[in-house]
Write a protein that holds these residues in place. Structure first.
Motif: not given
Lengths: 356, 356
Positions: A48-51, A57-58, A60-61, A145, A149, A151, A197
């Motif tokens: 579950r990486y954040a940026k 860049r996100d 997940e996206e 991380e 992700k 928050h 972050e």
């Protein structure tokens, strides 16, 4: 002609395997992609990486776009929850067995790309001095991380946001005692990205990074390191941490500030261990199964006859991508994936010409 | 079908262009390779590199193998002493003009790969504090590379072998004053490789490396940095050099030892400036001519719509390789060359399918 084209086998559905699959398919070549997990995306998805360090860049996206490009492609067949269990033959005509949820399957493939990646060093395995398994508020880059992700950057011990956070670099890297003399390359960049972050999510937190050398090569220097220092006021301390001790409900870091040349003690709420890269269990396993050489750290040996080919393994027709061969950043992974895909398709072409 | 296949244009005949040409040709695609110099090989050839950081392979031999693979390939046409002077059209059908010694030539190409590389920072240009143009015994990494290749490591002032040599890192890199905030990535590795070679050629010499951070990422840590310290007794000093002055017929280096936190003065016979990477004149020129975006340092902007594609430029069908886009080591250059070749051939394929 298309009928006799044997697919390329790609082992591993993380960023490297996905990019290799997409590239080979864009060259018109069929691909069989085998992934052990139930879904594609590899470590960025599993952990579950954040940026991403790339323009924040996100993850997940960004990884999602890559997954979509692969799953939507008519030339790519994806087998999840599957593993390669046997391989014989040679470049142009390998015969492999894949164990799938629907039973065992045989396939003839022209070339093989190994994209089995890395795993993070387990900080409780051999270096107990950081007390990862004893102190809940000692976490790893991966743990952080996932918190970023979600928050939810908190102290695991009490669920409260930390006021003071310290990163300790080179955990499991540059360390002869544990046999990992290499540098894991990306941890300086990842820690700095995470520090930024954290400051974005908890503007009042103080963040320290204890390092030996800050390896912010190339554009990481100007894109991450300078903003971290100047805009986000991250505190970089060149120092060696020798132990972490409890101090009330907080943590005391003890070591040496090597710039000031004096002992240092600092109290924090949360410690992040910048754990390095090691070959994943899949990398070790596939190297043995495919009969390709590993280096002394267990990564797959790359170089080929010239010594210069970043994707050639010791066996013709079998190529290696990204962190299965060495500590690698995302650029390394995508670029070697493209080179490996091109080499694999060229191998398949030669085999085809040979049989006509 | 073969008749209507338009070649891929590759601009630049250094390691990146050569690898891209070889890879595209291995995929069965014709290539037109344009090189400004009279011969192939790029910077390693032009600047007479000694050994490579990769296993200390002889650079001339390694690059020679690559050149041979390209010049011998029936699908690759090489134009030396030639330059692209105009370009119009779009992905799949670019129309380019190439100025050659035999006059101007028009070509229709399906895709373009820019492999125009870097140039070394000119240490006399803006930072006069090292007196490169005043003191003959202040040289650059490139000068040293040529001396090592000739087995003639001497003080230019008197032709004698130096007893004490000092490398100064980050000349032209990590320097906001001159506008180069980025890190040039490879200089720590190159300086260390050269230090080892100096000790091999002059075993009695003392070699110092003055650095800010030692960026020996990945295997450079275990393959170069550790042997340099332990086997070859290279002296690494974390320090900032503020000036170089004459002292008799030798050179006095003045600065601050940041580990010891005190002023430092050291007398040496030869100073090597570890000059960083900047975009080559060819890179700047081709970016303008092709209408592709440059970053603030003049390198070609890579990333593409996803931000993650190391070879995509701002213009579809035009790809960038290695050090034309960023400070890059040889692995980066070969890997991005492969990815760019694959992308270019895929673009050509799509164009071909589109016209059928």
């Amino acid at each position: 002609m298309q009928e006799t084209t044997r697919p390329i086998l790609i082992i591993g559905g993380g960023p490297g395997g996905l990019e290799a699959a997409r590239t080979a398919a864009a060259l018109g070549h069929p691909v069989l992609l085998v992934e052990r997990r139930g879904r594609l995306g590899g470590t960025p998805d599993a952990e579950r990486y954040a940026k991403l360090t790339h323009h924040f860049r996100d993850a997940e996206e960004a990884i999602g776009e890559l997954v979509a490009a692969v799953t939507d492609h008519p030339l790519i067949e994806v087998l999840t929850r599957s593993e390669v269990t046997a391989c014989e033959g040679e470049a142009g005509d390998f015969r492999v067995t894949v164990s799938t949820p629907h039973g065992s399957r045989e396939a003839r493939v022209s070339a093989i790309i190994v994209a089995t990646g890395f795993q993070h060093f387990d900080p409780g395995r051999e270096t107990q001095l950081y007390n990862y398994y004893s102190f809940p508020d000692v976490v790893t880059l991966s743990d952080m991380e996932a918190m970023l992700k979600a928050h939810q950057v908190v102290r695991p011990s009490n669920g409260q946001p930390p006021e003071r956070v310290a990163f300790i670099q080179c955990v499991g890297s540059r360390d002869r005692q544990i046999g990992n003399e290499f540098c894991s390359k990306v941890c300086c960049g990842i820690a700095t990205k995470q520090a930024i972050e954290i400051k974005e999510q908890l503007p009042d937190a103080r963040v320290f990074i204890f390092y030996i050398d800050m390896r912010m090569y190339g554009y990481w220097e100007n894109e991450l390191y300078w903003p971290a220092q100047e805009r986000h006021k991250v505190n970089y301390v060149k120092g060696i941490v020798s132990e972490i001790l409890p101090k009330g409900d907080r943590l005391l870091i003890r070591g040496e500030d090597t710039t000031m040349g004096r002992p240092m003690e600092i109290t924090v709420d949360l410690v992040v261990l910048s754990v390095g890269m090691e070959p994943s269990s899949g990398t070790r396993q596939m190297a043995k199964l495919l009969g390709i050489a590993q280096n002394k750290y267990g990564f797959i040996e790359a170089g080929g006859p010239s010594g210069l080919d970043p994707v050639a393994t010791s066996r013709p027709g079998i190529y290696v991508v990204g962190a299965a061969a060495r500590p690698a950043d995302l650029d390394d992974t995508f670029a070697t994936a493209g080179l490996a895909a091109a080499r694999a398709v060229a191998t398949a072409r030669r085999a085809l010409v040979g049989t006509r």
